[in-house]
Design an enzyme around this catalytic site. Structure first.
Site, PDB file in Angstrom:
ATOM      1  CB  SER A   1      -1.802   6.235   8.375  1.00 33.79           C
ATOM      2  OG  SER A   1      -1.133   5.526   9.390  1.00 33.79           O
TER       3      SER A   1
ATOM      4  CG  HIS B   1      -2.928   2.656   6.189  1.00 31.39           C
ATOM      5  ND1 HIS B   1      -2.711   1.806   5.122  1.00 31.39           N
ATOM      6  CD2 HIS B   1      -1.751   2.719   6.855  1.00 31.39           C
ATOM      7  CE1 HIS B   1      -1.460   1.377   5.142  1.00 31.39           C
ATOM      8  NE2 HIS B   1      -0.849   1.917   6.192  1.00 31.39           N
TER       9      HIS B   1
ATOM     10  CG  ASP C   1       0.579   1.974   9.615  1.00 33.63           C
ATOM     11  OD1 ASP C   1       0.764   1.377   8.543  1.00 33.63           O
ATOM     12  OD2 ASP C   1       0.389   3.208   9.690  1.00 33.63           O
TER      13      ASP C   1
ATOM     14  CG  MET D   1       4.281  -0.910  12.970  1.00 30.74           C
ATOM     15  SD  MET D   1       5.242   0.587  13.188  1.00 30.74           S
ATOM     16  CE  MET D   1       4.503   1.662  11.963  1.00 30.74           C
TER      17      MET D   1
ATOM     18  CG  HIS E   1       1.192  -1.332   6.133  1.00 32.54           C
ATOM     19  ND1 HIS E   1       1.896  -0.144   6.112  1.00 32.54           N
ATOM     20  CD2 HIS E   1       2.067  -2.285   5.697  1.00 32.54           C
ATOM     21  CE1 HIS E   1       3.125  -0.371   5.690  1.00 32.54           C
ATOM     22  NE2 HIS E   1       3.264  -1.666   5.438  1.00 32.54           N
TER      23      HIS E   1
ATOM     24  CG  MET F   1       4.923  -2.463   8.395  1.00 37.70           C
ATOM     25  SD  MET F   1       4.904  -0.712   8.766  1.00 37.70           S
ATOM     26  CE  MET F   1       3.181  -0.492   9.170  1.00 37.70           C
TER      27      MET F   1
ATOM     28  CG  MET G   1       6.443   0.289   2.368  1.00 40.99           C
ATOM     29  SD  MET G   1       5.017   1.006   3.228  1.00 40.99           S
ATOM     30  CE  MET G   1       5.798   2.160   4.380  1.00 40.99           C
TER      31      MET G   1
ATOM     32  CG  ASP H   1       1.964   3.741   4.161  1.00 39.18           C
ATOM     33  OD1 ASP H   1       1.888   4.862   4.689  1.00 39.18           O
ATOM     34  OD2 ASP H   1       1.872   2.669   4.800  1.00 39.18           O
TER      35      ASP H   1
HETATM   36  O1  LIG Z   1       3.249   2.460   7.316  1.00 37.57           O
HETATM   37  C1  LIG Z   1       3.529   3.526   7.829  1.00 37.57           C
HETATM   38  C2  LIG Z   1       4.877   3.731   8.448  1.00 37.57           C
HETATM   39  O2  LIG Z   1       5.601   2.571   8.353  1.00 37.57           O
HETATM   40  C3  LIG Z   1       2.505   4.635   7.895  1.00 37.57           C
HETATM   41  O3  LIG Z   1       1.304   4.206   7.283  1.00 37.57           O
HETATM   42  C4  LIG Z   1       3.013   5.923   7.260  1.00 37.57           C
HETATM   43  O4  LIG Z   1       4.213   6.290   7.783  1.00 37.57           O
HETATM   44  C5  LIG Z   1       2.011   7.063   7.356  1.00 37.57           C
HETATM   45  O5  LIG Z   1       2.536   8.136   8.027  1.00 37.57           O
HETATM   46  P1  LIG Z   1       2.966   9.549   7.346  1.00 37.57           P
HETATM   47  O6  LIG Z   1       1.881   9.909   6.373  1.00 37.57           O
HETATM   48  O7  LIG Z   1       3.056  10.451   8.507  1.00 37.57           O
HETATM   49  O8  LIG Z   1       4.277   9.328   6.643  1.00 37.57           O
HETATM   50 FE   LIG Z   2       1.274   1.983   6.635  1.00 36.02          FE
END
Ligand SMILES: O=C(CO)[C@H](O)[C@H](O)COP(=O)(O)O
Ligand SMILES: [Fe+2]
Length: 225
Positions: free
Chosen positions: A8, A31, A33, A35, A64, A66, A135, A173
């Site tokens: 990510s 990946h 994210d 947001m 992803h 969000m 999640m 994730d």
């Molecule tokens: O969607 C996510 C947070 O909302 C990230 O993809 C996820 O937190 C990855 O980070 P880590 O591996 O450090 O937990």
């Molecule tokens: Fe994510």
């Protein structure tokens, strides 16, 4: 289903994303994210950045979202050059129509569930999705602790997919590390997102190999579904 490792870029250096992508060549997808500071209390990047990442990334993009109103935005993200677009069940008005709009653009459609969200209502609809994301932290931030209490939901989805003979991608994730990845693999995950454990490593390639090996070992030791 082969196991897939998805670093990510939430944990990468945002001032040097193209260079960071060169450090994770041993992974399967990257990946990303997205947001919006509404669905989650954090803001990252949007369509213009995703479009450029799709142009420069050696690995396919796994998005992803969000964000609020994925029904409106997910098709545009699918058209931006991603391999898969995952949106949140809690934010969607019509998740099936949104998944169909993503698939109509030749892109895999994913549905994400927050830790407290039940999978029950989605079990009869698994055919509508290519990927289910369980999640394993509250969405919004990297570097949080893996929530093992989400594992029964993952196993429930894995059992349902196995009963239907579906080749579903089951993604986890949040808090995925060489210490936690085995638990997720035993419970049916085949797609693993890891941010801080990979980008925080002095040798991301070695950590990707370590994650893959740990998941493979746990899968081989677990009873067959
Ligand atoms: O969607 C996510 C947070 O909302 C990230 O993809 C996820 O937190 C990855 O980070 P880590 O591996 O450090 O937990
Ligand atoms: Fe994510």
């Amino acid at each position: 289903m082969a196991l897939h490792i998805h670093p990510s870029i939430l944990a990468a250096d945002f001032a040097n994303l193209e260079r960071e992508l060169q450090r994770i060549g041993e992974a399967d997808l990257v990946h990303v994210d997205v947001m919006d500071n509404h669905f989650v209390p954090n803001l990252t990047l949007g369509l213009p950045v995703v479009e450029r990442l799709a142009e420069v990334s050696p690995l396919p993009l796994d998005l992803h979202l969000m964000i609020d109103d994925p029904d409106r935005w997910a098709p545009d993200y699918a058209a931006a050059g991603a391999a898969s677009v995952t949106f949140h069940a809690e934010a969607a008005r019509d998740a099936v129509a949104t998944a169909r709009a993503i698939r109509a653009r030749g892109v895999r459609a994913g549905l994400a569930l927050k830790p407290a969200s039940s999978a029950d209502q989605w079990l009869p609809l698994l055919d509508e999705f290519d990927l289910l994301l369980v999640m394993t932290v509250e969405p919004g931030f990297g570097g949080q602790e893996f929530m093992a209490e989400t594992m029964p939901k993952l196993a429930q989805l894995a059992d349902a997919a196995a009963r239907e003979g579906r080749d579903l991608r089951l993604q986890v994730d949040g808090g995925i590390s060489p210490r936690t990845i085995g638990i997720a693999a035993e419970n049916g995950a085949n797609s693993f997102v890891a941010g801080s454990s990979i980008f925080g490593s002095a040798d991301p390639g070695a950590t990707i190999r370590e994650l893959r090996d740990a998941a493979q070992r746990a899968l081989e030791a677990a009873p067959q579904r």
